[in-house]
Design an enzyme around this catalytic site. Structure first.
Site, PDB file in Angstrom:
ATOM      1  N   SER A  95       0.851  -1.191   0.000  1.00  0.00           N
ATOM      2  CA  SER A  95       0.000   0.000   0.000  1.00  0.00           C
ATOM      3  C   SER A  95       0.878   1.229   0.000  1.00  0.00           C
ATOM      4  CB  SER A  95      -0.903   0.012   1.234  1.00  0.00           C
ATOM      5  OG  SER A  95      -1.557   1.254   1.394  1.00  0.00           O
ATOM      6  N   TYR A 146      -2.997  -0.786  10.340  1.00  0.00           N
ATOM      7  CA  TYR A 146      -2.953  -1.109   8.913  1.00  0.00           C
ATOM      8  C   TYR A 146      -1.636  -0.649   8.302  1.00  0.00           C
ATOM      9  CZ  TYR A 146      -4.229  -1.049   3.948  1.00  0.00           C
ATOM     10  OH  TYR A 146      -4.264  -1.248   2.600  1.00  0.00           O
TER      11      TYR A 146
END
Length: 682
Positions: free
Chosen positions: A559, A572
């Protein structure tokens, strides 16, 4: 402009072909051909013209449609007998078929076109039934054919398919008006009839009569007694050992060119390998041209029992492979002439493991599966021939003439260029939706076989079906936090396709909370799925990749948050940073094995995303004070390019990393975020 209606004879031919081809007792996949003759109006002269419709080169009877038929003028085809230059130049007649085509001619005419056109019957079937080939390959096949059929079916000695064989069968029919067909020595059967129904009835009569003859006159154990120590392993042990051996066997089969594999452990294969005569019979090789073109002249057979230690089996397989390659090279050298095509590869297409089963290989899954089906046909043929006589396939020199036939080489050269990911086998986690689903679709489109791995069984199965079913994709249910489930998923992968070349760590989850609201469970869950899960998948896959010795790719879908530091996302973002560093660590460690490890850093992939649909999208939208269905547009506006990132854009990056152009790239992260300056890699 509407297309012309299907000619009645063509409709009958297609229906007959599909019925015959649907039953494996009648013919093997893509084997044999059927034809019909009839009159039609010539659009130029307006006069009736006699035509031959015959299955074209490379088609399959069970799925034959009208575009798969070659259409030729019968008068011109039969006139070729006047210019036939003789047996030594009969191959030239294949090119002459082009001058007999009617209109655009339909599919390319096959080598068997002469058989259909020259035989004086309105409908002709040429098939490869196991029962018929059993008689055709028996040492006293001519005598057995007469005992089985009397004068209703005539024996034709072996002759390579071609124009001369067509002339021979035409003459046999003229001289034997009582006959309904013939058995072609070493090859198959041909039947004929005045109508489509009659031809089909005659084909089935020959096949079923041969089956009955073998059943009534055959000895009960044609492959001999059970071989001491070669009994079949129980199913669970059998499949476990098959999975343990698959990577090494694929390496063996892919020495000259990468191959996709297929595993078969059906009862006839296991019984054959448990019997005393299997080494002798396997060494004789297959006989029907369709068989050995797919299976090679003979298989590689392990000469150890199923209970032998695994390390001993692997060592022996490597020794047998070296011997197989030397023997195949010697076979080529014995028969090659100065104008023979170059040797096409000396690795086996069929590998037989007693007590375990059969591994078959090809350029794609369908080819590998069909090769295995053909060898099963060959086992059935051997059983029938040995039951009533002894198995005596055609001479090795004749096999070479067909395997390295100039016409066969020309057919291979006409095949389309392989797609970029042809022969690659991919496992994609989290592939039941969103980014993973898009990656799976792109990989299959580019030629790969894909194992669709997902926690949601129904989603995984739906995607595998979308991708084209088991020759393209299989579904496995896997929780990436479970070592046992990951190991099981990779076992299924190697049993389905032979191995693994490309792993995409995509499974993920996101829980977005400020630090003080983030629980230990929130932290553990995200790290278990993404950081720990990626590590476990990569570790298990690396075992296979290293043993295969074919290199490979591992791709992490990380990400932009692996680089970008933002608020309210500690768990996350931290786990994505963990994944990003795994890429660098594994790239450094696995490079010596030719395994490249790279990553993709997406951002704001909303449409089709399982993560966003699972509640994170609503959370993010609430944070930004916008409607959830506007979230993708919102993310786009904060990028440099002002473009929304979609799942297929991430799939494009995976393809770019694995398609073969970036051969010297490892340890790289590709941003797919439409431009987020704070996430630029430094």
């Amino acid at each position: 402009m509407t297309s012309s209606p299907t000619h009645p004879e063509v409709a009958a031919l297609l229906a007959r072909s599909n019925r015959l081809g649907a039953d494996p007792r009648n013919t093997n996949y893509a084997g044999g051909n059927t034809s019909a003759k009839g009159s039609a109006t010539d659009p130029v002269t307006g006069q009736d013209v006699e035509l031959l419709w015959v299955k074209g080169s490379g088609g399959d009877l069970g799925t034959l449609t009208e575009p798969g038929l070659a259409v030729l003028r019968l008068d011109r085809l039969r006139a070729l007998t006047d210019v036939y230059p003789g047996l030594e130049r009969e191959d030239e007649m294949v090119a002459a078929f082009d001058y007999c085509l009617h209109g655009k001619g339909g599919a390319a005419p096959s080598i068997d076109t002469a058989m259909h056109g020259l035989v004086d019957a309105a409908h002709v079937d040429h098939l490869h039934p196991d029962s018929g080939i059993a008689l055709a390959t028996a040492a006293d096949g001519e005598k057995l054919t007469h005992a089985c059929f009397g004068d209703r079916v005539v024996w034709v000695p072996w002759r390579r398919p071609g124009f001369q064989l067509g002339l021979d069968i035409a003459q046999i029919k003229r001289e034997n008006p009582q006959a309904i067909g013939c058995v072609l020595g070493g090859h198959g059967i041909t039947a004929w009839g005045a109508t489509s129904e009659e031809a089909e009835a005659h084909s089935l009569e020959i096949i079923r009569t041969a089956e009955q003859f073998l059943a009534e006159h055959g000895r009960p154990e044609p492959f001999g007694p059970l071989l001491d120590g070669y009994s079949t392993l129980p199913e669970s042990e059998r499949r476990e050992r098959a999975a343990a051996l698959a990577p090494l066997i694929r390496r063996i089969a892919s020495t000259d060119a990468p191959q996709v594999g297929h595993f078969t452990d059906t009862a006839p294969v296991l019984d054959f390998l448990a019997r005393a005569e299997h080494p002798r019979l396997a060494a004789l090789g297959t006989s029907c041209p369709d068989h050995f073109l797919r299976t090679k002249v003979r298989p590689l057979v392990l000469d150890l029992p199923a209970t032998a230690p695994l390390d001993e089996v692997k060592s022996r397989l490597l020794e047998l492979h070296e011997a197989y390659r030397a023997e195949y090279r010697a076979y080529y050298d014995r028969h090659a002439t100065p104008d023979s095509p170059a040797i096409r590869g000396a690795d086996p297409a069929i590998v037989l493991i007693p007590g375990v089963g059969m591994f078959s290989y090809g350029k794609d899954k369908q080819t590998a599966r069909v090769a295995g089906e053909f060898y099963l046909n060959a086992i059935n043929v051997m059983r029938g021939a040995e039951a009533v006589s002894s198995y005596a396939p055609i001479e090795e020199s004749e096999k070479f003439r067909i395997e390295y036939w100039a016409l066969e080489e020309a057919k291979l050269q006409r095949m389309p260029r392989p797609k970029p990911l042809a022969t690659r086998i991919a496992l994609v986690t989290g592939a039941g939706s969103g980014i993973g689903r898009a990656i799976a679709h792109r990989l299959v489109t580019e030629g790969a076989c894909v194992v669709v791995a997902d926690l949601n069984t129904d989603n995984a199965a739906a995607v595998a079906t979308e991708l084209g079913g088991p020759d393209k994709a299989v579904a496995v249910t896997v929780d990436v936090t479970s070592e046992e489930q990951i190991a099981a998923a990779l076992r299924e992968a190697v049993l389905a396709f032979g191995g693994v070349d490309l792993v995409v760590n995509n499974a993920g989850i996101s829980i977005s909370k400020p630090l003080l609201e983030t629980t230990a469970r929130d932290w553990d869950l995200q790290h278990d799925i993404m950081a720990r899960g990626s590590f476990l998948v990569s570790r298990e896959a690396a075992r296979i990749l290293v043993e295969q010795g074919l290199g490979g790719d591992i791709v992490y879908i990380a990400s932009k948050n692996a680089v970008f530091a933002g608020p309210n996302n500690i768990a996350y973002s931290a786990t994505k940073a963990d994944q990003a560093h795994q890429v660098r660590l594994l790239a450094a460690e696995l490079g010596e094995h030719g395994i490249r490890v790279n990553g993709v850093n997406p951002d704001g992939v909303v449409r089709g995303s399982g993560i966003f649909a699972g509640g994170w999208g609503a959370q993010r939208a609430a944070t930004y004070g916008i409607d959830e269905d506007k979230l993708g547009e919102f993310y786009a506006q904060r990028t440099i390019l002002k473009r929304e990132v979609l799942p297929e854009h991430v799939a494009n990056a995976v393809f770019a990393l694995t398609a073969g152009e970036l051969t010297h790239t490892t340890g790289l992260h590709i941003p797919v975020d439409a431009g987020v300056a704070a996430a630029f890699l430094r």
